[in-house]
Design a protein around this motif. Structure first.
Motif, short mmCIF file in Angstrom:
data_model
loop_
_atom_site.label_atom_id
_atom_site.label_comp_id
_atom_site.label_asym_id
_atom_site.label_seq_id
_atom_site.Cartn_x
_atom_site.Cartn_y
_atom_site.Cartn_z
N SER A 132 2.44 8.01 -2.48
CA SER A 132 2.03 9.33 -3.42
C SER A 132 1.49 8.98 -4.60
O SER A 132 0.67 9.51 -5.21
N THR A 133 2.20 8.06 -5.36
CA THR A 133 1.46 7.52 -6.83
C THR A 133 0.33 7.05 -6.86
O THR A 133 -0.57 7.40 -7.49
N VAL A 138 -5.41 7.16 -7.38
CA VAL A 138 -6.96 7.07 -7.23
C VAL A 138 -7.90 8.41 -7.32
O VAL A 138 -8.96 8.49 -7.39
N GLN A 139 -7.06 9.58 -7.03
CA GLN A 139 -7.82 10.68 -6.80
C GLN A 139 -8.11 11.05 -8.28
O GLN A 139 -9.19 11.48 -8.51
N VAL A 145 -14.34 9.77 -12.85
CA VAL A 145 -15.82 9.03 -12.56
C VAL A 145 -16.91 10.05 -12.05
O VAL A 145 -18.05 10.14 -12.74
N ARG A 146 -16.23 10.93 -11.54
CA ARG A 146 -17.40 12.18 -10.99
C ARG A 146 -17.88 12.94 -12.11
O ARG A 146 -18.85 13.38 -12.10
N ARG A 177 -9.99 -0.63 -0.43
CA ARG A 177 -8.69 -0.06 -0.27
C ARG A 177 -7.73 -0.56 -1.32
O ARG A 177 -7.59 -1.90 -1.57
N VAL A 178 -7.06 0.31 -1.94
CA VAL A 178 -6.19 -0.05 -2.98
C VAL A 178 -4.78 -0.44 -2.32
O VAL A 178 -4.17 0.22 -1.39
N ARG A 179 -4.13 -1.61 -2.75
CA ARG A 179 -3.10 -2.20 -1.95
C ARG A 179 -1.94 -2.37 -3.03
O ARG A 179 -2.10 -2.93 -4.17
#
Length: 341
Positions: A132-133, A138-139, A145-146, A177-179
């Motif tokens: 969730s974090t 990322v959001q 950036v947007r 993909r963030v890991r």
């Protein structure tokens, strides 16, 4: 080079010595391999309530005892004079009370009982928390950036970076993909304890504390899990899941056979130096014994403690736990080194 501290006492000797005589303390074990083990055994202060390399951890492929030394300098040593004043019933200045409370907080988080609870908690919820974090983070970055807004700078938290590994895996479509990775074990536990004793402890509201005296003919025992965070309704309805910020939660810590540190968060407090009635004192004594993990300590053998907390007699469990602690340092160090590669 400074010699590495190996025998990490999770209950400090400067605390336990209040119950000792000539360097030995009467000990009642709650887990024994055989019925023939005596109920009470005198133990050396140096040889009880410790594990090898409990707080040692690997940093940069080298072992360090920085956390153990930090506990000594920031929590144990400052409290020694405060405990002496309590036992001698001398005047306490505000700084002595602060040292006692900090010592109590450190004593709360550093025991094997809290380690086991921490690992259970992380196994149950860390994966969901990390997922969730990361999704929120990322959001947030995508939104910045947007909107053509500057990205936040990375906080300089070297400890957090050493226990959480973040990487981006390129995907065939050009995205990433963030890991996020973490190891549930000693290093994460030490990071959490450090956070609690620096960040969280500083946000706790000022609280009035008192020292309760044991009635004549009675004494407070203590244990290897000595600080009690109590949710109390009555003598039949209570639990040990209280917290430092829980309204009406009580915190108790024996400081000697005759002195017990106490507070009630946001509730009515006893006057300092109060001696509870015998019935209340017997209940407090029962709570101390029930809250023990593996050992109860007293000034001398008591003939009723085995009735309050019967021993668990099991050779297999005893040997399994002993073996787990023997493997502790090697297994944790290996996991810590592999994670840092």
């Amino acid at each position: 080079m400074q010699q590495l501290s190996k025998a990490n006492h999770y209950v400090p000797k400067l605390y336990l010595k209040q119950w000792a005589h000539e360097g030995r303390i009467s000990t009642y074990r709650l887990l024994v391999p055989d019925e023939r083990v005596p109920l009470w055994v005198p133990q050396s202060l140096k040889g009880i309530a410790f594990h090898q390399h409990l707080y040692t951890y690997v940093e940069g492929q080298e072992e360090t005892d920085a956390f153990e030394r930090w506990l000594d300098s920031e929590f144990e040593n400052p409290a020694e004079e405060a405990i002496r004043r309590v036992v001698q019933e001398e005047r306490m200045a505000p700084e002595h009370w602060r040292s006692l409370v900090r010592f109590a907080a450190a004593l709360d988080v550093r025991t094997p009982a809290r380690l086991r609870a921490f690992i259970r908690q992380q196994n149950a919820g860390l994966l969901e928390l990390m997922n969730s974090t990361m999704q929120r983070s990322v959001q947030t970055l995508e939104d910045l950036v947007r909107c053509n807004k500057p990205l936040p700078s990375s906080p300089e938290d070297s400890d957090a970076k050493s226990i959480f590994k973040i990487s981006i895996e390129p995907q065939p479509d050009g995205s990433g993909r963030v890991r996020a990775e973490a190891v549930i074990g000693r290093r994460l536990w030490i990071w959490q304890m450090t956070h609690l004793l620096t960040k969280t402890l500083g946000f706790l509201p000022a609280q009035r504390w008192t020292v309760l005296h044991a009635p004549a003919g009675m004494s407070w025992p203590t244990s290897d899990n000595p600080l009690i965070r109590l949710n109390f309704q009555d003598s039949k309805n209570y639990d040990f899941a209280g917290g430092w910020g829980v309204h009406k939660g009580e915190i108790l810590l024996p400081l000697s056979p005759k002195h017990l540190l106490h507070t009630c968060i946001g509730g009515k407090q006893w006057l300092r130096g109060t001696t509870p009635d015998v019935r209340t004192a017997q209940l407090i004594r029962k709570l101390i014994i029930e809250h023990a993990d593996r050992y109860v300590f007293a000034t001398e053998p008591a003939d009723d403690i085995h009735l309050i907390r019967p021993r668990h007699v099991c050779s297999a469990t005893y040997k399994s736990e002993l073996l787990a602690w023997q493997r502790w340092h090697q297994e944790q160090s290996q996991a810590e080194r592999e994670f840092q590669r």
